[in-house]
Design a protein around this motif. Structure first.
Motif, short mmCIF file in Angstrom:
data_model
loop_
_atom_site.label_atom_id
_atom_site.label_comp_id
_atom_site.label_asym_id
_atom_site.label_seq_id
_atom_site.Cartn_x
_atom_site.Cartn_y
_atom_site.Cartn_z
N THR A 488 -0.91 -9.02 7.43
CA THR A 488 -1.78 -9.77 6.51
C THR A 488 -3.26 -9.49 6.75
OG1 THR A 488 -1.69 -11.65 8.06
CG2 THR A 488 -0.12 -11.63 6.22
N THR A 489 -3.59 -8.59 7.65
CA THR A 489 -4.98 -8.16 7.85
C THR A 489 -5.24 -6.96 6.95
OG1 THR A 489 -4.88 -8.89 10.16
CG2 THR A 489 -6.69 -7.42 9.53
N PRO A 490 -6.12 -7.05 5.97
CA PRO A 490 -6.32 -5.95 5.02
C PRO A 490 -6.70 -4.62 5.67
CG PRO A 490 -7.37 -7.96 4.22
CD PRO A 490 -6.93 -8.24 5.62
N GLN A 491 -7.33 -4.67 6.83
CA GLN A 491 -7.73 -3.43 7.48
C GLN A 491 -6.54 -2.59 7.91
OE1 GLN A 491 -10.26 -4.13 10.83
NE2 GLN A 491 -10.63 -1.97 11.24
N PHE A 492 -5.37 -3.23 8.13
CA PHE A 492 -4.20 -2.51 8.64
C PHE A 492 -3.01 -2.56 7.68
CE2 PHE A 492 -6.48 -4.47 12.28
CZ PHE A 492 -7.04 -3.31 12.78
N GLU A 565 0.09 -2.11 -1.55
CA GLU A 565 -0.38 -0.87 -2.17
C GLU A 565 -1.90 -0.80 -2.26
OE1 GLU A 565 1.51 -0.85 -5.92
OE2 GLU A 565 3.55 -0.50 -5.11
N GLY A 566 -2.60 -1.90 -1.96
CA GLY A 566 -4.05 -1.92 -2.04
C GLY A 566 -4.68 -1.07 -0.95
N THR A 567 -5.95 -0.75 -1.13
CA THR A 567 -6.68 0.09 -0.18
C THR A 567 -7.91 -0.60 0.40
OG1 THR A 567 -7.94 1.10 -1.99
CG2 THR A 567 -5.91 2.22 -1.28
N GLY A 568 -8.24 -1.78 -0.10
CA GLY A 568 -9.42 -2.47 0.41
C GLY A 568 -9.22 -2.93 1.84
N GLN A 575 -8.83 -12.83 -1.47
CA GLN A 575 -9.05 -13.84 -2.50
C GLN A 575 -8.19 -13.57 -3.73
OE1 GLN A 575 -10.67 -16.33 -1.62
NE2 GLN A 575 -12.23 -15.74 -0.13
N ASP A 576 -7.77 -12.33 -3.93
CA ASP A 576 -6.93 -11.97 -5.08
C ASP A 576 -5.45 -12.16 -4.80
OD1 ASP A 576 -9.21 -11.22 -6.49
OD2 ASP A 576 -9.17 -9.20 -5.64
N PHE A 577 -5.10 -12.49 -3.56
CA PHE A 577 -3.70 -12.65 -3.18
C PHE A 577 -3.55 -13.99 -2.45
CE2 PHE A 577 -4.80 -8.14 -3.07
CZ PHE A 577 -3.91 -7.62 -4.00
#
Length: 638
Positions: A488-492, A565-568, A575-577
């Motif tokens: 759940t960490t977007p960086q990983f 599938e996101g890349t941010g 905030q979008d999820f």
């Protein structure tokens, strides 16, 4: 009547020029005549009355006395810049007098006694100053001089304000924690001067800004023998005092035996029966002969400090591998010379001066028992050139480094730089989450393996450290909570996992997301949901639609797929999820390190001194909590 210019002309030579011509008040007088060793002048400030004054050609004391007695020095303005064109005196007050009056008015309006007391209170608390500062004559004169006569408060007033500030801080902190859903605590014990203290900090993530917030909850004195019951009771009492016992996800501690044994005995597992729940006996009650009462303890799960685990790897496993390897003698001889340099620089001022003169920098001396501090100190020595290091060893009268020893140190710095970097990551606070640990440890293993082939001295040591990492972090690698925190960490996201395991992780995330209460998903960031009109469909509106409807329309698995599938890499993309954001808040509230509670002890030296031996344990704790929580709660007292 001669003008002032005539004075300059007639005084162009002789002794008069050395006195009258260079005097800064000369523009207030007009030259009239010579009279032997004296001159006769007219006072311009006395006009239109004729007032002739006599003064020596080599002294202007008579004229200065006339200005002081007759014109009070206010109308007599000095010409401070020699040779400047003189301005006519218009009878108004000088700029200096105006600024002085303005300063007095500002101070009288802004600097009230209450404001001064507040500033002194903040000074004492923030900088951990001794209470005896208030009684020092120099400090009282300083306050009186800066505030135009206001007084410094006494110690009794300071104690009262400490009580008021602590009560207000506690109320604000409990109000903040009351609105938080998930929190994490860190605990540690510190001992100095035969006194032991139990410290605890609390951490959470703001659900809107996703920023890490921290606060100190306790800094209590531990008296008597420190037992498992004592530690468990302290943890439980602090959690209950702040009403967070049901919100604490984990308590982070070091790998010391007291804490690990406490949580093995008292921690409650949701899968265990009620018979396994620990009970706390009040020992003092038993000793006093009162009826024995068992108190039900609720201790959360424990999270071992990741930075302390790495410290154990580099102190225990590293030294064991070195002592059993072929480079044992080289290692000990090299480090003995390095420690000799540190010892001379630490204990002798001559040694420190020589290091600064030769190396143009201050050498880091590892006075604190931490490996990363020692690593930085070795790095400083390696940065010196061969000539500089040879000269430094000669000046300090320590054995000179050999070529092989210098090559050994350079490889040491290169090989273990990833380990030092990982420790710095774990000891952060604001941007450090539990989801950072697994990717960091995996990257550390990869970078160590990359160094193995090129290593001339540390090949076997690298193998031993990699094995130690697998053993000591085995529990973390198998932890479902740690895996969800990382995912759940977007960086990983799922990039750190093998492709064959990602589908299983998506199913696990879907199961966790489906259990989230929809009421927790209603709040969204207003800045990301502003209404814009870009087409006809955007124009027509039939009332507000609850966000829960939109969330329910989007399937759980669909949201997870889009997130994966996101890349941010920024936290803002959460905030979008909404479901992933809620999982992030739940599992990444946990810190991977006890560094925050260690920072709670960072000002201990200023508090435990001979001048504070009469400071009670309660006030000691209150001062520490007020200092640590200054960024969370206000210190304003009534």
């Amino acid at each position: 009547m001669m003008s002032e210019i005539d004075v300059d002309h007639n005084e162009s030579s002789g002794e008069t020029k050395s006195a009258m011509h260079t005097w800064r008040y000369r523009h207030h007088f007009t030259y009239k005549a010579d009279q032997g060793k004296n001159i006769i002048v007219q006072c311009n400030l006395c006009l239109p009355r004729v007032n002739l004054l006599s003064t020596s050609k080599t002294s202007t004391s008579n004229l200065k006395k006339h200005l002081d007695r007759t014109h009070l020095g206010c109308e007599a303005r000095p010409d401070v810049k020699r040779g400047r064109k003189k301005e006519e005196h218009n009878g108004e007050e000088s700029r200096h007098c105006q600024l002085k009056k303005l300063k007095a008015e500002i101070i009288s309006k802004c600097m009230t006694q209450a404001k001064i007391d507040e500033l002194i209170f903040n000074f004492i608390v923030e900088d951990c100053q001794s209470f005896y500062v208030l009684e020092q004559p120099g400090f009282r004169k300083l306050i009186s001089g800066l505030t135009e006569g206001l007084k410094s408060m006494d110690r009794v007033t300071l104690f009262t304000k400490v009580d008021q500030g602590f009560s207000r801080m506690r109320e604000e902190l409990m109000a903040k924690l009351g609105s938080i859903q998930y929190v994490c605590t860190t605990a540690d014990i510190w001992t100095a001067y035969n006194r032991s203290f139990f410290g605890m900090t609390c951490h959470w993530i703001d659900r809107h800004s996703l920023e890490r917030k921290s606060a100190a909850l306790g800094f209590a004195r531990l008296q008597g023998r420190i037992t498992h019951d004592t530690i468990a009771g302290r943890i439980h009492d602090i959690h209950v005092a702040y009403n967070i016992e049901s919100k604490v996800q984990t308590t982070v501690t070091d790998n010391g035996s007291p804490f690990i044994s406490v949580f093995k005995e008292f921690a409650v597992d949701s899968q265990e029966s009620d018979d396994d729940i620990g009970f706390y006996e009040n020992v003092s009650t038993v000793l006093e002969g009162e009826p024995e009462q068992d108190m039900l303890l609720f201790l959360p799960t424990v999270q071992r400090c990741a930075s302390h685990t790495l410290e154990l790897i580099v102190t225990e496993d590293f030294w064991q591998a070195v002592s059993q390897g072929p480079m044992c003698q080289l290692h000990y001889s090299t480090m003995a010379k390095v420690f000799a340099i540190w010892s001379k620089c630490h204990h002798l001022q001559v040694g420190m001066d020589a290091a600064e003169e030769i190396g143009k920098m201050a050498l880091v001396v590892p006075a604190v028992i931490r490996w990363n501090v020692e690593y930085c100190a070795v790095q400083k020595i390696v940065s010196l050139t061969e000539r500089e290091l040879t000269e430094l060893c000669a000046r300090l009268e320590v054995p000179r480094m050999q070529q092989e020893e210098m090559a050994f140190l350079k490889e040491y710095v290169t090989v273990f730089h990833p380990l030092a970097f990982a420790l710095e990551l774990f000891q952060a606070e604001q941007k450090c989450y539990l989801g950072l640990v697994i990717p960091t440890v995996l990257s550390l293993k990869n970078k160590l393996n990359e160094q193995k082939d090129a290593a001339n001295y540390f090949g076997d040591v690298i193998n031993a450290i990699v094995v130690a990492i697998d053993v000591r972090f085995q529990e973390l690698f198998s932890s479902t909570e740690a895996k969800i925190a990382t995912a759940t960490t977007p960086q990983f996201r799922l990039w750190w996992m093998a492709a064959s395991d990602r589908e299983e992780m998506c199913s696990l995330l879907a199961t966790e997301a489906a259990q989230i209460d929809p009421c927790n998903l209603t709040e969204a960031n207003p800045s990301r949901n502003l209404s814009t009109i870009e087409s006809e469909d955007d124009f027509f509106s039939y009332g507000s639609v609850k966000p829960t409807v939109q969330i329910q329309q989007r399937g759980v698995m669909d949201e997870i797929r889009k997130y994966v599938e996101g890349t941010g890499k920024s936290l803002d993309c959460l905030q979008d999820f909404p479901r992933m954001k809620q999982l992030f808040l739940k599992y990444n509230t946990t810190l991977p390190s006890t560094a925050p509670v260690q920072r709670l002890f960072s000002q201990k030296g200023n508090l435990v001194t001979s001048q504070r031996n009469l400071l009670t344990d309660d006030y000691f704790e209150r001062l520490q909590l007020l200092r640590y929580n200054i960024n969370v709660c206000t210190l304003v007292t009534q």
